[in-house]
Design a protein around this motif. Structure first.
Motif, PDB file in Angstrom:
ATOM      1  N   PHE A 140     114.048 137.384  60.415  1.00  0.00           N
ATOM      2  CA  PHE A 140     113.684 136.289  59.505  1.00  0.00           C
ATOM      3  C   PHE A 140     114.778 135.221  59.493  1.00  0.00           C
ATOM      4  CE2 PHE A 140     111.399 139.928  57.485  1.00  0.00           C
ATOM      5  CZ  PHE A 140     110.110 139.437  57.596  1.00  0.00           C
ATOM      6  N   ALA A 141     116.032 135.710  59.403  1.00  0.00           N
ATOM      7  CA  ALA A 141     117.158 134.779  59.382  1.00  0.00           C
ATOM      8  C   ALA A 141     117.244 134.040  60.716  1.00  0.00           C
ATOM      9  CB  ALA A 141     118.459 135.534  59.101  1.00  0.00           C
ATOM     10  N   GLU A 142     116.952 134.766  61.798  1.00  0.00           N
ATOM     11  CA  GLU A 142     117.009 134.162  63.123  1.00  0.00           C
ATOM     12  C   GLU A 142     115.942 133.057  63.255  1.00  0.00           C
ATOM     13  OE1 GLU A 142     116.520 136.984  66.345  1.00  0.00           O
ATOM     14  OE2 GLU A 142     116.388 135.359  67.818  1.00  0.00           O
ATOM     15  N   ALA A 143     114.736 133.351  62.784  1.00  0.00           N
ATOM     16  CA  ALA A 143     113.663 132.356  62.860  1.00  0.00           C
ATOM     17  C   ALA A 143     114.017 131.134  62.016  1.00  0.00           C
ATOM     18  CB  ALA A 143     112.334 132.970  62.384  1.00  0.00           C
ATOM     19  N   ALA A 144     114.494 131.387  60.788  1.00  0.00           N
ATOM     20  CA  ALA A 144     114.856 130.271  59.903  1.00  0.00           C
ATOM     21  C   ALA A 144     115.966 129.441  60.545  1.00  0.00           C
ATOM     22  CB  ALA A 144     115.302 130.804  58.539  1.00  0.00           C
ATOM     23  N   GLY A 145     116.946 130.135  61.127  1.00  0.00           N
ATOM     24  CA  GLY A 145     118.069 129.444  61.770  1.00  0.00           C
ATOM     25  C   GLY A 145     117.602 128.600  62.943  1.00  0.00           C
ATOM     26  N   LYS A 146     116.689 129.163  63.757  1.00  0.00           N
ATOM     27  CA  LYS A 146     116.213 128.427  64.932  1.00  0.00           C
ATOM     28  C   LYS A 146     115.399 127.200  64.549  1.00  0.00           C
ATOM     29  CE  LYS A 146     115.166 130.611  68.993  1.00  0.00           C
ATOM     30  NZ  LYS A 146     114.596 131.646  69.906  1.00  0.00           N
ATOM     31  N   LEU A 147     114.758 127.250  63.369  1.00  0.00           N
ATOM     32  CA  LEU A 147     113.889 126.138  62.976  1.00  0.00           C
ATOM     33  C   LEU A 147     114.579 125.120  62.078  1.00  0.00           C
ATOM     34  CD1 LEU A 147     110.484 127.949  62.347  1.00  0.00           C
ATOM     35  CD2 LEU A 147     111.235 126.685  64.354  1.00  0.00           C
ATOM     36  N   ALA A 148     115.749 125.469  61.528  1.00  0.00           N
ATOM     37  CA  ALA A 148     116.378 124.608  60.520  1.00  0.00           C
ATOM     38  C   ALA A 148     116.601 123.186  61.032  1.00  0.00           C
ATOM     39  CB  ALA A 148     117.695 125.226  60.050  1.00  0.00           C
ATOM     40  N   GLY A 149     117.047 123.070  62.273  1.00  0.00           N
ATOM     41  CA  GLY A 149     117.307 121.738  62.829  1.00  0.00           C
ATOM     42  C   GLY A 149     116.037 120.916  62.919  1.00  0.00           C
ATOM     43  N   LEU A 150     114.982 121.539  63.426  1.00  0.00           N
ATOM     44  CA  LEU A 150     113.689 120.851  63.535  1.00  0.00           C
ATOM     45  C   LEU A 150     113.194 120.421  62.147  1.00  0.00           C
ATOM     46  CD1 LEU A 150     111.020 120.205  65.277  1.00  0.00           C
ATOM     47  CD2 LEU A 150     110.173 122.323  64.255  1.00  0.00           C
ATOM     48  N   VAL A 151     113.300 121.337  61.183  1.00  0.00           N
ATOM     49  CA  VAL A 151     112.801 121.047  59.835  1.00  0.00           C
ATOM     50  C   VAL A 151     113.542 119.843  59.250  1.00  0.00           C
ATOM     51  CG1 VAL A 151     112.569 121.958  57.481  1.00  0.00           C
ATOM     52  CG2 VAL A 151     112.061 123.432  59.445  1.00  0.00           C
ATOM     53  N   ALA A 152     114.858 119.828  59.410  1.00  0.00           N
ATOM     54  CA  ALA A 152     115.652 118.705  58.885  1.00  0.00           C
ATOM     55  C   ALA A 152     115.228 117.400  59.567  1.00  0.00           C
ATOM     56  CB  ALA A 152     117.141 118.975  59.099  1.00  0.00           C
ATOM     57  N   ASP A 153     114.997 117.468  60.871  1.00  0.00           N
ATOM     58  CA  ASP A 153     114.596 116.294  61.636  1.00  0.00           C
ATOM     59  C   ASP A 153     113.208 115.789  61.207  1.00  0.00           C
ATOM     60  OD1 ASP A 153     114.784 114.445  63.853  1.00  0.00           O
ATOM     61  OD2 ASP A 153     113.262 115.699  64.833  1.00  0.00           O
ATOM     62  N   ILE A 154     112.267 116.725  61.053  1.00  0.00           N
ATOM     63  CA  ILE A 154     110.904 116.341  60.637  1.00  0.00           C
ATOM     64  C   ILE A 154     110.943 115.772  59.212  1.00  0.00           C
ATOM     65  CG2 ILE A 154     108.549 117.207  60.193  1.00  0.00           C
ATOM     66  CD1 ILE A 154     109.418 117.108  63.186  1.00  0.00           C
ATOM     67  N   HIS A 155     111.801 116.370  58.382  1.00  0.00           N
ATOM     68  CA  HIS A 155     111.950 115.888  57.007  1.00  0.00           C
ATOM     69  C   HIS A 155     112.455 114.442  57.012  1.00  0.00           C
ATOM     70  CE1 HIS A 155     112.353 115.842  52.807  1.00  0.00           C
ATOM     71  NE2 HIS A 155     113.614 116.225  52.694  1.00  0.00           N
ATOM     72  N   ALA A 156     113.460 114.190  57.848  1.00  0.00           N
ATOM     73  CA  ALA A 156     114.034 112.837  57.917  1.00  0.00           C
ATOM     74  C   ALA A 156     113.004 111.823  58.435  1.00  0.00           C
ATOM     75  CB  ALA A 156     115.270 112.850  58.818  1.00  0.00           C
ATOM     76  N   ARG A 157     112.228 112.221  59.441  1.00  0.00           N
ATOM     77  CA  ARG A 157     111.260 111.288  60.031  1.00  0.00           C
ATOM     78  C   ARG A 157     109.989 111.105  59.222  1.00  0.00           C
ATOM     79  NH1 ARG A 157     112.157 110.558  65.748  1.00  0.00           N
ATOM     80  NH2 ARG A 157     113.830 111.966  66.318  1.00  0.00           N
ATOM     81  N   HIS A 158     109.484 112.230  58.674  1.00  0.00           N
ATOM     82  CA  HIS A 158     108.139 112.178  58.090  1.00  0.00           C
ATOM     83  C   HIS A 158     108.092 112.486  56.592  1.00  0.00           C
ATOM     84  CE1 HIS A 158     106.733 111.910  62.228  1.00  0.00           C
ATOM     85  NE2 HIS A 158     107.363 113.020  62.524  1.00  0.00           N
ATOM     86  N   GLY A 159     109.234 112.806  55.999  1.00  0.00           N
ATOM     87  CA  GLY A 159     109.260 113.032  54.542  1.00  0.00           C
ATOM     88  C   GLY A 159     108.429 114.210  54.080  1.00  0.00           C
ATOM     89  N   ILE A 160     108.679 115.376  54.640  1.00  0.00           N
ATOM     90  CA  ILE A 160     107.877 116.541  54.256  1.00  0.00           C
ATOM     91  C   ILE A 160     108.305 117.132  52.927  1.00  0.00           C
ATOM     92  CG2 ILE A 160     107.206 117.171  56.594  1.00  0.00           C
ATOM     93  CD1 ILE A 160     109.494 119.243  56.570  1.00  0.00           C
ATOM     94  N   GLU A 161     107.446 118.044  52.437  1.00  0.00           N
ATOM     95  CA  GLU A 161     107.611 118.641  51.117  1.00  0.00           C
ATOM     96  C   GLU A 161     108.064 120.102  51.216  1.00  0.00           C
ATOM     97  OE1 GLU A 161     104.154 117.102  48.793  1.00  0.00           O
ATOM     98  OE2 GLU A 161     103.951 119.232  48.323  1.00  0.00           O
ATOM     99  N   PHE A 162     107.589 120.820  52.264  1.00  0.00           N
ATOM    100  CA  PHE A 162     107.870 122.265  52.280  1.00  0.00           C
ATOM    101  C   PHE A 162     108.179 122.800  53.670  1.00  0.00           C
ATOM    102  CE2 PHE A 162     103.352 122.437  53.422  1.00  0.00           C
ATOM    103  CZ  PHE A 162     103.303 123.490  54.335  1.00  0.00           C
TER     104      PHE A 162
END
Ligand code: PLP
Length: 433
Positions: free
Chosen positions: A210-232
């Motif tokens: 779980f930690a590995e998956a979260a870690g692998k996705l954290a960068g993408l999530v931050a990037d998508i958040h910055a570009r598209h303003g996501i909520e969750f």
């Protein structure tokens, strides 16, 4: 955690003797503990308290409306995989705007149905699905909230049939392609990007993946958040439960084994992921199914025959693989205990059902107390992926489901009748002899 234990030599669910349940409703039957479901939900919610969170119970694990009602009262949201599951949630008093819709094969009808009811988010697993959702939303004059299910390519160390987060699985969009698919989504006029989702598999007993998956996705999530303003961000479900030695308290001596299985607690899970997910600054969604209900249910059965061959002893019971398919489908292992506590020496046996398939067993070469016709047993940890996967194979009526809450028991689904088996069938009048 669960509330099944021997009290004065008789197996009880909370304050009710299971013999009493069997006497009142007959066997085979599913019995669930309301207190166990509540406590599992609350314990997970407490462990995740440092996060802004929504726990979306995965309805497919156990979809009885009485169970959904109980979880609505606990404040749960829901993760659904079909229009039928959303229908159930709404029947139970749940809200569509607290439901996420997962699955690789959503039909246009299902998408329309969910959008009209105000679904919180459609979790999208491919580009063709994204295009379909955009088209359906456009035709309805609506904007569809979406997230992409991103496949992080991690090994969840679980049975291959329930592993979903490897790149060879059919689920999700590869991490390498996710940013481009989000950009494509952003260009579609009838979509609104609401989040990022992942789910790596089921019955995971180690917090590491779980930690590995979260870690692998954290960068993408931050990037998508910055570009598209996501909520969750949703980390999916998959927290495993203990099937082996499931009866922790009051276990008779014959049950204790030296090597205890690997297990995961909500606190272990939270400790591994909160440090990774907290800094995202987003609402975090969780989609537990098995963890909430798995240990909260049993199948009650009565031994019909004991058959001894030169090779083996078979206890033939009145429930079968059509009622609980986990052993046949993915080598699921269930603890089996007699309703009356026994101190007799154990004997090896197979516990099997009456269905005409060699895969119809609950246990093979298992050491159990001697069983005789008329004895009752409980197949433990059957609350998740149990009744929901049952079928009418061999024209066996579906089992009743009983919910125990404290000292009371409630029939939450009646046993099917023989008439139910043929309801909906029609013999064409033109049929000739
Ligand atoms: C099946 C499923 C879940 C629930 O899995 P459990 O192992 O029961 O917790 C959660 N999310 C998705 C997308 C699923 O397919």
């Amino acid at each position: 955690m669960h509330l099944f234990s021997y009290i004065d030599g008789s197996l009880c669910c909370e304050g009710v003797r299971l013999e009493e349940v069997a006497a009142r409703f007959g066997t085979p039957a599913y019995v669930y503990s309301a207190g166990t479901i509540r406590e599992n939900f609350r314990r997970l919610d407490r462990a995740l308290a440092p996060l802004d969170r929504m726990i979306c119970y995965a309805v497919k694990a156990n979809s009885n409306t009485a169970i959904l009602d109980l979880l609505v009262r606990e404040g749960a949201g829901f993760d659904i995989v079909s229009a039928g599951e959303l229908f159930r949630v709404l029947k139970a008093g749940g809200r569509a705007d607290r439901c996420t819709f997962a699955g690789v094969g959503k039909t246009a009808e299902e998408i329309a149905w969910a959008l009209k009811r105000g679904i919180y988010c459609l979790n999208v697993e491919s580009e063709p699905e994204l295009e379909r959702i955009n088209a359906v939303a456009g035709s309805l004059g609506l904007v569809a909230p979406i997230a992409l299910r991103v496949n992080p390519d991690v090994d969840a160390h679980t049975h291959e049939f329930i592993s979903t987060g490897k790149s060879k699985n059919k689920f999700g969009i590869g991490l390498d392609r996710a940013a481009a698919v989000y950009a494509a989504a952003a260009a579609m006029p009838h979509l609104r990007i609401r989040g990022v989702q992942t789910h790596i598999g089921s019955q995971i007993l180690d917090a590491g993946p779980f930690a590995e998956a979260a870690g692998k996705l954290a960068g993408l999530v931050a990037d998508i958040h910055a570009r598209h303003g996501i909520e969750f961000f949703s980390i999916g479900g998959g927290i495993g439960i203990v099937y082996d030695h499931a009866l922790a308290s009051g276990a008779p001596a014959w049950w204790q084994s030296s090597d205890h299985p690997h297990r995961i607690t909500p606190e272990d899970y939270a400790a591994a992921i909160v440090p990774v997910l907290g800094p995202l600054g987003l609402k975090i969604l969780f989609e537990p199914g098995r963890f909430i209900v798995g240990n909260a249910g049993v199948v009650l059965s009565t031994v019909q025959y004991v058959k001894t061959t030169p090779a083996k002893t078979f206890a033939i019971v009145d429930s079968a693989m059509n009622d609980l398919i986990r052993p046949a489908l993915y080598e699921g292992w269930h603890e089996i205990v007699p309703l009356e506590e026994s101190r007799a020496p154990l004997v090896p046996m197979d516990v099997v059902g009456p269905v005409c398939e060699s895969g119809d067993f609950f246990a093979q070469d298992r050491d159990l107390p001697p069983l005789a016709p008329g004895d009752r047993i409980a197949v433990l940890s059957s609350g998740a992926y149990g009744f929901v996967m049952s079928s009418n194979y061999n024209s066996r009526p579906l089992l009743p489901e009983i919910l125990v809450d404290g000292k009371s028991m409630h029939l939450i689904r009646r046993r099917q009748s023989l008439e139910d088996l043929v309801a909906g069938e029609t013999i064409p009048r033109t049929q000739t002899s």
